[in-house]
Design an enzyme around this catalytic site. Sequence first.
Site, PDB file in Angstrom:
ATOM      1  N   SER A 143      21.410  30.681  75.016  1.00  8.11           N
ATOM      2  CA  SER A 143      21.545  32.130  75.044  1.00  8.11           C
ATOM      3  C   SER A 143      22.968  32.492  75.468  1.00  8.11           C
ATOM      4  O   SER A 143      23.916  32.123  74.787  1.00  8.11           O
ATOM      5  CB  SER A 143      20.479  32.751  75.961  1.00  8.11           C
ATOM      6  OG  SER A 143      20.411  34.144  75.779  1.00  8.11           O
ATOM      7  N   GLU A 247      21.021  31.456  66.352  1.00  8.04           N
ATOM      8  CA  GLU A 247      19.737  32.036  66.720  1.00  8.04           C
ATOM      9  C   GLU A 247      20.025  33.357  67.415  1.00  8.04           C
ATOM     10  O   GLU A 247      21.160  33.631  67.781  1.00  8.04           O
ATOM     11  CB  GLU A 247      18.960  31.101  67.655  1.00  8.04           C
ATOM     12  CG  GLU A 247      19.644  30.787  68.979  1.00  8.04           C
ATOM     13  CD  GLU A 247      19.425  31.837  70.065  1.00  8.04           C
ATOM     14  OE1 GLU A 247      18.379  32.517  70.056  1.00  8.04           O
ATOM     15  OE2 GLU A 247      20.303  31.998  70.927  1.00  8.04           O
ATOM     16  N   HIS A 317      15.128  31.527  71.389  1.00  7.14           N
ATOM     17  CA  HIS A 317      14.353  32.093  72.481  1.00  7.14           C
ATOM     18  C   HIS A 317      12.866  31.905  72.203  1.00  7.14           C
ATOM     19  O   HIS A 317      12.110  32.847  71.960  1.00  7.14           O
ATOM     20  CB  HIS A 317      14.700  33.563  72.658  1.00  7.14           C
ATOM     21  CG  HIS A 317      16.071  33.796  73.195  1.00  7.14           C
ATOM     22  ND1 HIS A 317      17.214  33.535  72.462  1.00  7.14           N
ATOM     23  CD2 HIS A 317      16.504  34.259  74.412  1.00  7.14           C
ATOM     24  CE1 HIS A 317      18.280  33.844  73.192  1.00  7.14           C
ATOM     25  NE2 HIS A 317      17.875  34.267  74.374  1.00  7.14           N
TER      26      HIS A 317
END
Length: 349
Positions: A143, A247, A317
């Site tokens: 992330s 992502e 995630h």
Amino acid sequence: MNRREFITNAAAAGLLLPLAGGLGGHAFAASRSRLLPVPLRKGDTVALVSPSSATDERINLQLPREVMEALGFKVKTGAHYGSRYGHLAGTDAERAGDINTAFADPEVRAVIALRGGSGAARLLPLLDYEAIRANPKALLGYSDITALHCAIHAQTGLVTFHGPNGTGSWNRFNADQFRRVFFERELVEYRNLVEAGDELVARRNRTLTITGGRARGELVGGNLAVLSALAGSPYLPDFRGRILFLEDVSEAPYRVDRMLTTLKLMGALDGIAGFIFGECTDCDPGGGYGSLTLDQIFDDHIRPLGVPAYRGAMIGHIRQQFIVPVGGRVEMDADAGSFRLLEPVFQAG
């Protein structure tokens, strides 16, 4: 300035850099030779650091330590591990100092990020890249930690690892991934775990081919929003000849389109060898007049590149996620929806 304003401004700056270099220029850091981290064994010491957002509960400071101990490690925590400065886990100097200390500490063999959130990009000018290059260790997180993966790889060539943060889910799949990658140092084949359950045909963890074929190259990438915010900076690795994986989470399709457009306009998609998209979790379009679908966005931006590409990899995630070596050399098969390591990603020994 909020996150999206920052991304927009950074993207605008990125558009100018190729022009400064003339037609065909690229807004990337100069490529460095690949640097492998030292291997890990049970009984080694790892450092837990908090480069991004602060935690809101004390239990989230305790659980990552217990996870690392359950994996067989001794644990050191950064001096500012539980600090807070606004929404951040301490000031920029404090958070960067903990990372620099962890890499310089001869007892520490790996550095694990506590959590993501936001704020890691603020640290990039404060990191001691010479010390990191002199003390190559595995960095694990995802992330917002994409900012660290990109910058450290761009500045040092060090292979780092996109995977669960300390506060993330350490379910059986993720723990097994960790053991295979870090302890057994296996040349892992990354193929989605697909189970039909009580369905006639499996629905979860399906991959979808965008453009068929196979490609080889080093992996680069991470979270799309964080990565695209590095546009025009010296902390974005060169993507040419590499396999780009991305992502994201909680981004409407129009914002995914805008960020891929930024990468396209700055030349970052030119010359990639292949493309892998993981999950875009909670990326449904909002109300109003309608939206491009993710399929259409990938058809517009990725399919014309003519390189092997697929989406749906277990990256992002999600509860069960691959541990992906940033800088690891792989072969991808877009038709099969898989990729595999071709070479070790740790030093021998």
